[in-house]
Design a protein around this motif. Structure first.
Motif, PDB file in Angstrom:
ATOM      1  N   CYS A  18       0.831  -1.215   0.000  1.00 25.98           N
ATOM      2  CA  CYS A  18       0.000   0.000   0.000  1.00 25.98           C
ATOM      3  C   CYS A  18       0.863   1.261   0.000  1.00 25.98           C
ATOM      4  O   CYS A  18       0.556   2.222  -0.700  1.00 25.98           O
ATOM      5  N   CYS A  22       0.421   3.705  -3.369  1.00 26.05           N
ATOM      6  CA  CYS A  22      -0.441   4.881  -3.203  1.00 26.05           C
ATOM      7  C   CYS A  22       0.152   6.105  -3.907  1.00 26.05           C
ATOM      8  O   CYS A  22       1.225   6.587  -3.531  1.00 26.05           O
ATOM      9  N   CYS A  42      -6.326  11.319   0.341  1.00 24.91           N
ATOM     10  CA  CYS A  42      -6.849  10.151  -0.374  1.00 24.91           C
ATOM     11  C   CYS A  42      -7.846  10.594  -1.445  1.00 24.91           C
ATOM     12  O   CYS A  42      -8.738  11.403  -1.184  1.00 24.91           O
ATOM     13  N   CYS A  48      -4.686   0.985  -3.060  1.00 27.08           N
ATOM     14  CA  CYS A  48      -4.187   0.356  -1.830  1.00 27.08           C
ATOM     15  C   CYS A  48      -4.962  -0.925  -1.511  1.00 27.08           C
ATOM     16  O   CYS A  48      -4.377  -1.940  -1.141  1.00 27.08           O
ATOM     17  N   CYS A  52      -3.217  -4.839  -1.662  1.00 25.77           N
ATOM     18  CA  CYS A  52      -3.020  -5.457  -0.351  1.00 25.77           C
ATOM     19  C   CYS A  52      -3.320  -6.962  -0.431  1.00 25.77           C
ATOM     20  O   CYS A  52      -4.463  -7.356  -0.679  1.00 25.77           O
TER      21      CYS A  52
END
Length: 62
Positions: A18, A22, A42, A48, A52
């Motif tokens: 992540c 990002c 964000c 992300c 993951c």
């Protein structure tokens, strides 16, 4: 918008997918944890969540 990490699932700095993925640098490694440091940046791109491997990262619109 909220960005959360389930630390029971997160593999921390050993993974850090992540953090690396990002585009807005919302995450950082601090000690032995990945933490959300710039939640306000964000853009809800969900990269992300996608990268993951354990499903520890969740992004929710308020």
């Amino acid at each position: 918008m909220s960005v959360t990490i389930d630390y029971n699932k997160c593999n921390g700095p050993e993974c850090a997918e992540c953090v690396n993925a990002c585009p807005m640098e919302v995450f950082e490694i601090q000690g032995d944890k990945v933490v959300v440091v710039r939640e306000e940046d964000c853009t809800f791109c969900l990269v992300c969540e996608d990268v993951c491997p354990t499903g520890a990262v969740k992004v929710k619109e308020d």
